[in-house]
Design an enzyme around this catalytic site. Structure first.
Site, PDB file in Angstrom:
ATOM      1  N   LYS A   1     -53.988  30.801  16.209  1.00 31.62           N
ATOM      2  CA  LYS A   1     -55.117  30.702  17.144  1.00 31.62           C
ATOM      3  C   LYS A   1     -56.429  30.392  16.426  1.00 31.62           C
ATOM      4  O   LYS A   1     -57.346  29.839  17.021  1.00 31.62           O
ATOM      5  CB  LYS A   1     -55.222  31.971  17.970  1.00 31.62           C
ATOM      6  CG  LYS A   1     -54.038  32.111  18.922  1.00 31.62           C
ATOM      7  CD  LYS A   1     -54.145  33.282  19.857  1.00 31.62           C
ATOM      8  CE  LYS A   1     -53.017  33.266  20.877  1.00 31.62           C
ATOM      9  NZ  LYS A   1     -51.702  33.538  20.255  1.00 31.62           N
TER      10      LYS A   1
HETATM   11  C1  LIG Z   1     -50.459  33.144  20.781  1.00 32.49           C
HETATM   12  C2  LIG Z   1     -49.302  33.108  19.847  1.00 32.49           C
HETATM   13  C3  LIG Z   1     -48.120  32.398  20.162  1.00 32.49           C
HETATM   14  C4  LIG Z   1     -47.919  31.694  21.502  1.00 32.49           C
HETATM   15  O1  LIG Z   1     -48.760  30.577  21.648  1.00 32.49           O
HETATM   16  P1  LIG Z   1     -48.914  29.873  23.090  1.00 32.49           P
HETATM   17  O2  LIG Z   1     -49.985  28.857  22.904  1.00 32.49           O
HETATM   18  O3  LIG Z   1     -49.308  30.974  24.037  1.00 32.49           O
HETATM   19  O4  LIG Z   1     -47.604  29.266  23.432  1.00 32.49           O
HETATM   20  C5  LIG Z   1     -47.107  32.356  19.228  1.00 32.49           C
HETATM   21  N1  LIG Z   1     -47.220  33.013  18.041  1.00 32.49           N
HETATM   22  C6  LIG Z   1     -48.327  33.713  17.707  1.00 32.49           C
HETATM   23  C7  LIG Z   1     -48.378  34.412  16.400  1.00 32.49           C
HETATM   24  C8  LIG Z   1     -49.411  33.771  18.585  1.00 32.49           C
HETATM   25  O5  LIG Z   1     -50.518  34.468  18.242  1.00 32.49           O
END
Ligand SMILES: *Cc1c(COP(=O)(O)O)cnc(C)c1O
Length: 453
Positions: free
Chosen positions: A107
């Site tokens: 993120k």
């Molecule tokens: C948020 C997150 C995901 C999922 O991502 P999306 O965009 O919601 O599909 C997968 N792995 C980690 C470590 C995350 O923080």
């Protein structure tokens, strides 16, 4: 470039307005009026590639020069010279490490940039906003880190007291910036989300404090993630297959957009944990809602994947009215299905899906460790399991590694007996003082806190 809502009845807006708005006024998500092509020149650093990929999306709202300054700044916070390095896992199967940012999860790739884009637009407009959000862990810390140096943004993040991991809590509460507030709510993550929704629904309060959100449906987050798919295809001879550990469908949607723009991606493998609404949809053409089960990969514990709406809009021939009606039926009945021809045109050629339960997750962490000596986090492990099932001889498979193993040390230790260590830049996380505020699960108390911050 202009943007339209997936539900067809919100105003058409330019890039800057779309970023600040987040959700469209008709409840839909903004998408560009058409998909541009990749830039002719995809050479240069990661930050240069990013600015070139974004150029057609900005519609003149941000100059290319300014965008390059923002991308250089954002990606200088990553602790690896390649920003998103690729490492070998086994013959024909590689990992792209998206976790070298400040909070150790993918993120950061989007939120480090989004904070800077927000601040730039607000400076030009002489405006300030207050971002409020609820987190079960990853998003809150990445959002806080992304805006901690922004002059025009205050941020208040609610988290459920005693229900986020020590690493996740400390990543939020040890940030020493005057514009950052964290609140431990005496309740669950759903209570925190309900409080945030209630603040947004309180129109006088929302307007007085210029509330804003940075959740995963924000167009700039989706756009920012397109870049590492392009980066993957410029470093590996394409066409390649890419496996994506998936929750809200934000990350994998960005891969689909990279493919629309011309990146040589053959297939996208959607990897779910036991909360497998998407995998069931890709297998059956029916989407139906069940409860959420807690798993070892908590950032993928979702009930409905909000960003899927952008693909649905495309499958409906970009008919917003039809998409809105379909989603209304989905909310009423908890069931959504698509026609066979839509499935054949949009899903079958590109998407594959697979799932991993907690047992699979642990055994995949263990087998990767035994075979390579590498520790992977539980979200990445869900991806690796799916990728191994869906890989085909002669086509390179790339799995996106979405979190650093030290962010989820308990699962990694359970699988391997080894407790992964935090990287150097976070080594002092457990000795820094924490600053947080305890509040009851009560809207009046939380609004008073936001007003007095
Ligand atoms: C948020 C997150 C995901 C999922 O991502 P999306 O965009 O919601 O599909 C997968 N792995 C980690 C470590 C995350 O923080």
């Amino acid at each position: 470039m202009q943007y339209v809502s997936t539900r067809g009845s919100a105003p058409v807006l330019g890039f800057a307005d779309v970023v600040l708005a987040g959700l469209a006024t008709d409840g839909g998500l903004y998408v560009p009026q058409s998909w541009p092509s990749l830039p002719a020149d995809t050479s240069g650093t990661y930050a240069e590639l990013a600015a070139a990929v974004f150029a057609p999306y900005l519609g003149g709202d941000i100059s290319n020069e300014t965008m390059l300054r923002l991308t250089r700044d954002a990606y200088a916070t990553f602790r690896h010279p390649d920003v998103v390095p690729i490492v070998d896992l086994q013959p024909g199967h590689k990992l792209m490490e998206l976790f070298h940012g400040p909070t150790l999860a993918f993120k950061d790739v989007a939120l480090q940039l989004l904070g800077r884009i927000f601040d730039h637009i607000l400076t030009e407009r002489h405006e300030k906003v207050t971002i409020v959000g609820a987190t079960s862990g990853d998003t809150g810390s990445a959002a806080i880190d992304g805006v901690k140096n922004c002059a025009n943004v205050d941020i208040v993040i609610l988290y459920p007291k005693g229900r986020v991991s020590d690493v996740q809590r400390r990543q939020m509460t040890t940030i020493d910036s005057a514009n950052v507030r964290t609140v431990a709510i005496d309740g669950t993550f759903d209570d925190c989300q309900d409080l945030v929704k209630a603040m947004f629904n309180d129109a006088p309060f929302r307007e007085k404090h210029n509330l804003s959100a940075v959740n995963s449906i924000n167009w700039a987050r989706v756009m920012a993630q397109v870049v590492y798919y392009v980066e993957a295809t410029r470093r590996l001879a394409g066409p390649i297959d890419i496996t994506v550990p998936t929750g809200n469908f934000g990350n994998v949607l960005s891969g689909w957009i990279a493919k629309q723009m011309g990146a040589p991606i053959r297939r996208l493998v959607v990897a779910s944990n036991e909360n497998d609404i998407l995998t069931r949809f890709f297998e059956s053409q029916n989407m139906n809602v069940t409860g959420v089960h807690p798993t070892l990969s908590p950032s993928m514990d979702i009930q409905v994947s909000s960003n899927f709406e952008r693909l649905l809009f495309e499958m409906n021939g970009r008919d917003g009215g039809m998409t809105a009606a379909q989603l209304q039926r989905f909310r009423d009945r908890g069931l959504l299905n698509v026609e066979q021809d839509q499935y054949e045109q949009w899903i079958a050629p590109t998407f594959r899906a697979a799932r991993a339960n907690d047992h699979d997750t642990l055994s995949t962490i263990r087998s990767v460790y035994e075979e390579t000596g590498m520790l992977i986090d539980p979200h990445t492990a869900v991806g690796v399991k799916a990728a191994r099932e869906q890989a085909e001889d002669g086509v390179t498979m790339l799995t996106l590694a979405t979190a650093h193993p030290a962010k989820f040390p308990d699962a990694v230790e359970r699988a391997t007996g080894i407790r992964p260590e935090l990287p150097e830049h976070l080594a002092d996380l457990f000795s820094k003082p924490e600053r947080t505020n305890d509040l009851p699960n009560d809207l009046a108390a939380v609004e008073a806190f936001v007003a007095n911050r």
